[in-house]
Design an enzyme around this catalytic site. Structure first.
Site, PDB file in Angstrom:
ATOM      1  CG  ASP A 123      35.131  61.343 -22.834  1.00  0.00           C
ATOM      2  OD1 ASP A 123      35.957  60.644 -22.227  1.00  0.00           O
ATOM      3  OD2 ASP A 123      34.266  62.030 -22.244  1.00  0.00           O
ATOM      4  CG  ASN A 170      39.610  56.997 -24.924  1.00  0.00           C
ATOM      5  OD1 ASN A 170      40.544  56.212 -24.998  1.00  0.00           O
ATOM      6  ND2 ASN A 170      38.661  56.899 -24.020  1.00  0.00           N
ATOM      7  CG  ASN A 219      40.085  55.840 -17.518  1.00  0.00           C
ATOM      8  OD1 ASN A 219      39.423  56.745 -18.024  1.00  0.00           O
ATOM      9  ND2 ASN A 219      39.916  54.575 -17.867  1.00  0.00           N
ATOM     10  CG  HIS A 220      42.107  55.313 -21.459  1.00  0.00           C
ATOM     11  ND1 HIS A 220      42.509  54.085 -20.978  1.00  0.00           N
ATOM     12  CD2 HIS A 220      40.790  55.183 -21.765  1.00  0.00           C
ATOM     13  CE1 HIS A 220      41.487  53.243 -20.997  1.00  0.00           C
ATOM     14  NE2 HIS A 220      40.432  53.892 -21.456  1.00  0.00           N
ATOM     15  CG  HIS A 238      37.573  60.994 -17.277  1.00  0.00           C
ATOM     16  ND1 HIS A 238      37.111  61.432 -18.506  1.00  0.00           N
ATOM     17  CD2 HIS A 238      37.969  59.714 -17.467  1.00  0.00           C
ATOM     18  CE1 HIS A 238      37.219  60.465 -19.390  1.00  0.00           C
ATOM     19  NE2 HIS A 238      37.735  59.397 -18.782  1.00  0.00           N
ATOM     20  CG  HIS A 270      34.856  57.489 -17.609  1.00  0.00           C
ATOM     21  ND1 HIS A 270      35.959  56.939 -18.237  1.00  0.00           N
ATOM     22  CD2 HIS A 270      34.301  56.473 -16.895  1.00  0.00           C
ATOM     23  CE1 HIS A 270      36.070  55.664 -17.895  1.00  0.00           C
ATOM     24  NE2 HIS A 270      35.078  55.350 -17.101  1.00  0.00           N
ATOM     25  CG  HIS A 302      32.558  57.719 -24.282  1.00  0.00           C
ATOM     26  ND1 HIS A 302      33.290  57.190 -25.322  1.00  0.00           N
ATOM     27  CD2 HIS A 302      33.476  58.176 -23.387  1.00  0.00           C
ATOM     28  CE1 HIS A 302      34.586  57.312 -25.074  1.00  0.00           C
ATOM     29  NE2 HIS A 302      34.717  57.915 -23.891  1.00  0.00           N
TER      30      HIS A 302
END
Length: 256
Positions: A8, A40, A67-68, A148, A173, A175
């Protein structure tokens, strides 16, 4: 074929550090394809046309989501117009954008699939059924999956579920880079999480004081990304066999 999958990318510091180190690493390691998770990459959260363009211009071939992915409305038309920017394939069909893309590399083809987990996440369609549906209608010499997801068990389950049918399943996801990179019995490379590209002295890319205030007071807190600090790029390098489509070597990397 050699593929680099990057964890990410967090906000402007992550994007800038990727641009700083990726070109030389690609050249040194003879990387053929670069895939990174960019959900992100925008300042704040989500992904914007500017951050997607920045990653593509820095040498990334495919940007996967999470999810973002759909959090910023400015990305809607961009997703429809740029097939190599993916959102999770198991989002409802009415969503804009695509969840997978197929690259024609001349001597071979590569299918990249972006999936979102269900455990501890927002309600979403089954990643297992979605993967089956895609693999039934799409063919390629190599297939790479960015999963993710929050739960390690769910990530490992998908890895074993797709073992022998795809070239690699890489988790994103959380990180936090995991040390469980392996090649499963059927020849599929697996790692629970690729890690993160962004500030080293942070909590998942966010200023530690922001996270500590939130966790110790439960008060609303604006999350900020540290600026002008040392960064890292984490991920894996995969060597894939053109004859079988399977992985013959997986190597975890961290560039500082």
């Amino acid at each position: 074929m050699r593929v680099l999958m990057i964890g990410d990318v967090v906000s402007q510091p992550g994007c800038e550090f990727l641009r700083k180190v990726l070109p030389a690493f690609k050249k040194q390691e003879l990387v053929d394809v670069v895939i990174c998770n960019g959900e992100n990459s925008a300042v704040g959260n989500g992904i914007l046309p500017h951050s997607a363009d920045y990653l593509f211009d820095s040498g990334v071939d495919v940007i996967t989501g999470g999810n973002h992915s759909l959090r910023r409305r400015e990305i809607q038309d961009y997703l429809d117009d740029h097939p190599n920017l993916l959102r999770p394939a198991n989002y409802p069909g009415e969503c804009y954008g695509q969840g997978w893309c197929r690259l024609d590399l001349g001597s071979c083809t590569l299918l990249v699939i972006s999936l979102l987990g269900q455990v501890y996440m927002e309600p979403i369609g089954s990643p297992f059924a979605c993967a089956d549906a895609i693999l039934e209608k799409e063919t390629a010499d190599f297939v790479l999956v960015d999963f993710h997801a929050e739960a390690t068990g769910e990530k490992m389950a998908l890895g074993y579920y797709l073992d022998g049918r795809v070239s690699a399943v890489a988790g994103t996801h959380t990180h936090v880079q995991t040390a469980d990179e392996t090649i499963l019995p059927g020849g599929t490379a697996y790692i629970s999480d690729l890690g993160m590209t962004g500030p080293i002295r942070s909590i998942l890319g966010v200023k530690p004081e922001n996270i500590l205030r939130r966790m110790t007071t439960y008060l609303p807190t604006r999350f900020e990304v540290p600026g002008n600090v040392p960064c890292k790029l984490e991920g894996i390098v995969l060597d894939l066999d053109k004859k079988t489509g399977k992985c013959i070597k997986i190597r975890r990397i961290r560039l500082l």
